[in-house]
Design a protein around this motif. Structure first.
Motif, short mmCIF file in Angstrom:
data_model
loop_
_atom_site.label_atom_id
_atom_site.label_comp_id
_atom_site.label_asym_id
_atom_site.label_seq_id
_atom_site.Cartn_x
_atom_site.Cartn_y
_atom_site.Cartn_z
N UNK A 183 5.70 4.45 5.25
CA UNK A 183 6.41 4.03 6.30
C UNK A 183 7.96 3.69 6.17
N UNK A 184 8.21 3.22 5.12
CA UNK A 184 9.57 2.94 4.80
C UNK A 184 10.34 4.07 4.58
N UNK A 185 9.71 5.41 4.12
CA UNK A 185 10.50 6.50 4.00
C UNK A 185 10.85 7.02 5.61
N UNK A 236 1.00 -1.18 0.19
CA UNK A 236 0.10 0.05 -0.06
C UNK A 236 0.90 1.29 -0.03
N UNK A 237 0.19 2.40 -0.39
CA UNK A 237 0.74 3.77 -0.25
C UNK A 237 1.43 4.02 1.08
N UNK A 268 10.84 5.61 8.14
CA UNK A 268 11.55 4.61 8.85
C UNK A 268 12.99 4.96 8.51
N UNK A 269 13.34 5.80 7.32
CA UNK A 269 14.59 6.20 6.90
C UNK A 269 15.07 7.44 7.54
N UNK A 270 14.05 8.21 8.39
CA UNK A 270 14.30 9.43 8.74
C UNK A 270 13.66 10.74 7.86
N UNK A 271 12.98 10.35 7.21
CA UNK A 271 12.37 11.38 6.31
C UNK A 271 10.97 11.88 6.64
N UNK A 272 10.40 13.02 6.48
CA UNK A 272 9.08 13.27 6.42
C UNK A 272 8.36 13.06 5.21
N UNK A 273 7.20 12.60 5.62
CA UNK A 273 6.20 12.41 4.42
C UNK A 273 4.92 13.29 4.88
N UNK A 274 4.72 14.16 3.81
CA UNK A 274 3.75 15.39 4.02
C UNK A 274 2.28 14.70 3.62
N UNK A 275 2.37 14.11 2.23
CA UNK A 275 1.06 13.74 1.80
C UNK A 275 1.19 12.54 1.22
N UNK A 276 0.29 11.63 0.90
CA UNK A 276 0.16 10.44 0.19
C UNK A 276 -0.65 10.38 -0.87
N UNK A 277 -0.44 11.25 -1.97
CA UNK A 277 -1.21 11.04 -3.09
C UNK A 277 -1.02 9.87 -3.96
N UNK A 278 -2.06 9.29 -4.33
CA UNK A 278 -1.95 7.90 -5.14
C UNK A 278 -2.83 8.32 -6.37
N UNK A 279 -2.21 7.98 -7.59
CA UNK A 279 -2.67 8.30 -8.84
C UNK A 279 -2.71 7.18 -9.63
#
Length: 59
Positions: free
Chosen positions: A42-44, A36-37, A46-57
């Motif tokens: 979560x992988x990103x 899933x997105x 877990x690497x220490x980066x922030x995820x601001x949005x989860x747009x899926x097209x």
């Protein structure tokens, strides 16, 4: 290959990953019946980066 690309590419169902650092985006092609997105986000994080949005097209 970047750390993010490498980690996402190892996930089952991911067929293509491209990190666009200048735009602060990750583009990934994946089979949503295998991963899933949210899993990819979560992988990103877990690497220490922030995820601001989860747009899926859909392709």
């Amino acid at each position: 290959m970047t750390k993010i690309e490498g980690a996402l590419s190892k996930k089952t169902g991911v067929t293509n990953v491209k990190v666009l650092f200048n735009a602060s985006k990750v583009k990934a092609e994946f089979d949503d019946s295998a991963v899933s997105a949210e899993d990819l986000a979560n992988v990103v994080t877990d690497l220490g980066y922030a995820v601001q949005s989860r747009k899926v097209k859909p392709l």
